[in-house]
Write a protein that holds these residues in place. Sequence first.
Motif, PDB file in Angstrom:
ATOM      1  N   THR A  87       0.823  -1.208   0.000  1.00 24.77           N
ATOM      2  CA  THR A  87       0.000   0.000   0.000  1.00 24.77           C
ATOM      3  C   THR A  87       0.853   1.252   0.000  1.00 24.77           C
ATOM      4  O   THR A  87       1.764   1.399   0.828  1.00 24.77           O
ATOM      5  N   GLY A  88       0.571   2.156  -0.931  1.00 19.14           N
ATOM      6  CA  GLY A  88       1.229   3.452  -0.982  1.00 19.14           C
ATOM      7  C   GLY A  88       0.248   4.553  -0.629  1.00 19.14           C
ATOM      8  O   GLY A  88      -0.875   4.285  -0.193  1.00 19.14           O
ATOM      9  N   THR A  89       0.636   5.797  -0.831  1.00 24.57           N
ATOM     10  CA  THR A  89      -0.243   6.913  -0.493  1.00 24.57           C
ATOM     11  C   THR A  89      -1.451   6.992  -1.408  1.00 24.57           C
ATOM     12  O   THR A  89      -2.522   7.435  -0.996  1.00 24.57           O
ATOM     13  N   VAL A 142      -3.265  -1.135  -8.509  1.00 23.10           N
ATOM     14  CA  VAL A 142      -4.571  -0.476  -8.386  1.00 23.10           C
ATOM     15  C   VAL A 142      -4.323   1.012  -8.167  1.00 23.10           C
ATOM     16  O   VAL A 142      -3.763   1.412  -7.147  1.00 23.10           O
ATOM     17  N   MET A 143      -4.757   1.854  -9.118  1.00 24.55           N
ATOM     18  CA  MET A 143      -4.470   3.289  -9.040  1.00 24.55           C
ATOM     19  C   MET A 143      -5.517   4.021  -8.195  1.00 24.55           C
ATOM     20  O   MET A 143      -6.537   3.456  -7.785  1.00 24.55           O
ATOM     21  N   HIS A 144      -5.260   5.317  -7.974  1.00 24.39           N
ATOM     22  CA  HIS A 144      -6.093   6.128  -7.095  1.00 24.39           C
ATOM     23  C   HIS A 144      -7.542   6.191  -7.555  1.00 24.39           C
ATOM     24  O   HIS A 144      -8.474   6.084  -6.738  1.00 24.39           O
ATOM     25  N   VAL A 148      -2.360   0.719  -4.591  1.00 26.65           N
ATOM     26  CA  VAL A 148      -2.218  -0.581  -3.927  1.00 26.65           C
ATOM     27  C   VAL A 148      -1.673  -1.559  -4.952  1.00 26.65           C
ATOM     28  O   VAL A 148      -2.140  -1.589  -6.095  1.00 26.65           O
ATOM     29  N   ARG A 149      -0.665  -2.313  -4.578  1.00 25.27           N
ATOM     30  CA  ARG A 149      -0.173  -3.401  -5.427  1.00 25.27           C
ATOM     31  C   ARG A 149      -0.735  -4.696  -4.850  1.00 25.27           C
ATOM     32  O   ARG A 149      -0.396  -5.100  -3.747  1.00 25.27           O
ATOM     33  N   LEU A 150      -1.607  -5.312  -5.624  1.00 26.00           N
ATOM     34  CA  LEU A 150      -2.408  -6.433  -5.146  1.00 26.00           C
ATOM     35  C   LEU A 150      -1.931  -7.744  -5.752  1.00 26.00           C
ATOM     36  O   LEU A 150      -1.750  -7.840  -6.960  1.00 26.00           O
ATOM     37  N   THR A 151      -1.736  -8.756  -4.908  1.00 28.11           N
ATOM     38  CA  THR A 151      -1.365 -10.086  -5.383  1.00 28.11           C
ATOM     39  C   THR A 151      -2.443 -11.074  -4.973  1.00 28.11           C
ATOM     40  O   THR A 151      -2.816 -11.147  -3.797  1.00 28.11           O
ATOM     41  N   GLY A 174      -9.628  -0.968  -1.966  1.00 27.82           N
ATOM     42  CA  GLY A 174      -8.731  -0.425  -0.955  1.00 27.82           C
ATOM     43  C   GLY A 174      -8.933  -1.012   0.425  1.00 27.82           C
ATOM     44  O   GLY A 174      -8.057  -0.883   1.295  1.00 27.82           O
ATOM     45  N   SER A 175     -10.072  -1.660   0.647  1.00 29.56           N
ATOM     46  CA  SER A 175     -10.354  -2.236   1.967  1.00 29.56           C
ATOM     47  C   SER A 175      -9.967  -3.710   2.071  1.00 29.56           C
ATOM     48  O   SER A 175     -10.166  -4.336   3.113  1.00 29.56           O
ATOM     49  N   LEU A 176      -9.420  -4.274   0.992  1.00 30.34           N
ATOM     50  CA  LEU A 176      -9.033  -5.683   1.024  1.00 30.34           C
ATOM     51  C   LEU A 176      -7.895  -5.927   2.008  1.00 30.34           C
ATOM     52  O   LEU A 176      -7.039  -5.070   2.227  1.00 30.34           O
TER      53      LEU A 176
END
Length: 222
Positions: free
Chosen positions: A17-19, A63-65, A22-25, A74-76
């Motif tokens: 997670t960044g500001t 996953v972009m803003h 999200v990089r999701l795997t 974003g809640s995953l």
Amino acid sequence: MFTGIVEDLGTVVGLETGTDFVRLTVDSPTVVTDRTAIGESIAVNGVCLTVTSVRGTAFTADVMHETLRRSSLGSLRRGDHVDVERAMPADGRFSGHIVSGHIDGTGVVASIARDGIATVYTIRAPYALMRFIAEKGSIAVEGISLTVTHVGHDSFGVSIIPHTAAHTVLDERRIGDVVNLETDPIAKYMARLLEMPAGEGTAGVTADTGPITENFLAAHGF
């Protein structure tokens, strides 16, 4: 393009997670082992994402803003299940309905009730989405192609058969949970055309048209 027919119930195994990203795997053996390649599109809970890497039975996507703002991704958390569907091949069959993977917004589960073998979910949604939802029309909830069973001013219902419940994330949703929604794309384009008809000064448009009215339809043979 997708059809809303979930192929696999994947598991979130990595989150960076960044500001504003999200990089999701996601571990998804059914999908990844069928020659999934970098650059392909995969829908995760109805959100179209681009595969950036593949390792074993898992794929990673950024996953972009904008996507975080419109969806519930974003809640995953690690260990969460997600609905996974690959993009439809050109020679594939429409078993569901036209789904773009571009989430319009989110709704909230308002009630869950049994109806014979089925489970009925009532979902509250904002007016901006409700205006595109029609009884017996199609809607994608968490990426699942469903038929709308009833519509109110601020909510709609869908009915889930046992097979859908057993193979998607809906069986894990509870009252108050947020779900991703994608409405009928045809309805959205029609609404846009009606609210912004072609007129003077429109680049590349020469037809002298105005709003669609009863007189307009009668004059054109409808």
